[in-house]
Design a protein around this motif. Structure first.
Motif, PDB file in Angstrom:
ATOM      1  N   THR A   1      20.557  31.284  14.133  1.00 18.49           N
ATOM      2  CA  THR A   1      21.986  31.838  14.156  1.00 18.49           C
ATOM      3  C   THR A   1      22.892  30.856  14.918  1.00 18.49           C
ATOM      4  O   THR A   1      22.571  30.434  16.069  1.00 18.49           O
TER       5      THR A   1
ATOM      6  N   GLY B   1      26.620  33.584  12.028  1.00 17.53           N
ATOM      7  CA  GLY B   1      25.906  34.048  10.786  1.00 17.53           C
ATOM      8  C   GLY B   1      24.437  33.103  10.855  1.00 17.53           C
ATOM      9  O   GLY B   1      24.252  32.146  11.872  1.00 17.53           O
TER      10      GLY B   1
ATOM     11  N   LEU C   1      25.612  34.080   2.664  1.00 19.76           N
ATOM     12  CA  LEU C   1      26.657  34.680   3.761  1.00 19.76           C
ATOM     13  C   LEU C   1      28.043  34.774   3.303  1.00 19.76           C
ATOM     14  O   LEU C   1      28.466  33.911   2.476  1.00 19.76           O
TER      15      LEU C   1
ATOM     16  N   VAL D   1      31.700  36.573   4.371  1.00 19.52           N
ATOM     17  CA  VAL D   1      32.711  36.757   5.385  1.00 19.52           C
ATOM     18  C   VAL D   1      33.999  37.293   5.024  1.00 19.52           C
ATOM     19  O   VAL D   1      34.836  36.591   4.320  1.00 19.52           O
TER      20      VAL D   1
END
Length: 354
Positions: free
Chosen positions: A137, A200, A178, A180
């Protein structure tokens, strides 16, 4: 209002003032009108950093000249010239509308199909690298040279990616790992430090060289940004190699421009004006913006060769696609028709690079 702001604004902070005005108007619920084009955003990934940013970092000298040391960055300069290095935040398509496959051609993913940045598509194992750990992460950051609302889509290459071959859509995973939506903005637009940031998780099971491909899709226009960040999954924690100086510069070399106003025709209750924009700095630029305050009771009825944003009596004009690129000493023009009164010789213009 613009001329009053500019009178108390230091030259180095002028771009920030104008950009802040553009960002603030929609937030206040004020009407923004465009004509003949669109206002532009600017930005690029900083964590992990894009090719254009890291090559600018690698190439920038103390005198503001561009002299790449990294072999891939040097090849990009040989193909596309040095202007893209000064404009590392401008890999965009004004007609992108968030499109990817079927819109950006194979072999042109890193330039987004923008012809100004074709050198950054060159296959090479020498591009600057960010070292990462698969499955970790991490904090992502995307520079907000000019801030606008939107979403970010983060893709990665498939296993077996070969950096010495042209990057195609078949090399990319089908869907982003991902997404966002409208992440928070940190810092002040118009600086290297300003960024959209989020956390992320990187894909698990990755090893060796890959490209993290980011798409910034604006929600207030069709303008879309594309970028390649070269990474290697080797247990790293964001370290960058392949640049001559790992210290990120705090500011890009100053770009300068000047705008002059001339009345080219007048009649009862109206007039036509022409504005000449000149690159008065020492570095090339890919964009400019000019602001002024219309006299009370007057309005701009039409404008050409520019993209206009209006709030009350304050007018801001950005370049359009074909007249933003100016080398030092070069000029371009735009024109407009104003109604509601006579031209005011005291009108002051403010020009900024961006």
């Amino acid at each position: 209002m613009i001329h009053r702001l500019l009178a108390s604004t230091r030259p180095g902070a002028l771009l920030l003032t104008l950009l802040a005005l553009l960002v603030t108007l929609p937030a206040l619920g004020l009407v923004v009108v465009t004509s003949g084009g669109r206002a532009e955003a600017h930005g690029t990934p900083m964590k992990p950093a894009s090719r254009t940013f890291l090559c600018w970092q690698d190439a920038l000298t103390d005198t503001g000249e561009i002299k790449p040391v990294n072999p891939a960055c040097r090849a990009a300069a040989q193909q596309s010239g040095t202007t893209p290095f000064y404009n590392w935040f401008s890999v965009l398509r004004s007609d992108g509308a968030g499109r990817t496959r079927g819109f950006v051609p194979d072999g042109e993913l890193c330039s987004g199909g923008n012809p100004n940045f074709t050198g950054f598509n060159t296959p090479s194992a020498d591009w600057p690298l960010t070292h990462l750990t698969s499955g970790a992460t991490v904090d992502f950051a995307y520079n907000a040279w000019a801030a606008h609302p939107g979403s970010f889509h983060v893709y990665i290459t498939k296993d077996g990616y070969d950096p010495t071959q042209p990057l195609t859509w078949d090399d990319m995973e089908e869907t982003p790992f991902l997404d966002v939506d409208h992440p928070p903005l940190n810092g002040s637009p118009g600086t290297v430090e300003a960024n959209y940031s989020w956390s992320g998780t990187l894909p698990a099971g990755k090893d060796g060289r890959n490209i993290i491909y980011m798409v910034w899709e604006r929600s207030d226009s069709q303008e879309t940004f594309y970028s390649c960040s070269d990474v290697v999954f080797d247990g790293g924690n964001g370290e960058v190699t392949g640049v001559k100086d790992p210290t990120i510069p705090t500011e890009p070399p100053p770009g300068l421009c000047a705008a002059t106003l001339a009345t080219t025709g007048s009649w009862s209750g109206g007039y036509q004006s022409q504005v000449t924009v000149t690159n008065t700095g020492d570095v090339p630029m890919l964009g400019w913006m000019v602001g002024w305050t219309q006299p009370d009771g007057q309005r701009v009825d039409s404008l050409w060769s520019g993209a206009m944003t209006v709030q009350g009596q304050d007018v801001m004009v950005h370049n359009v696609d074909w007249n933003g690129s100016l080398d030092p000493g070069e000029s371009t023009t735009f024109g407009y028709v104003s109604t509601g009164g006579d031209p005011d010789p005291a009108t002051e213009l403010a020009c900024t690079v961006g």
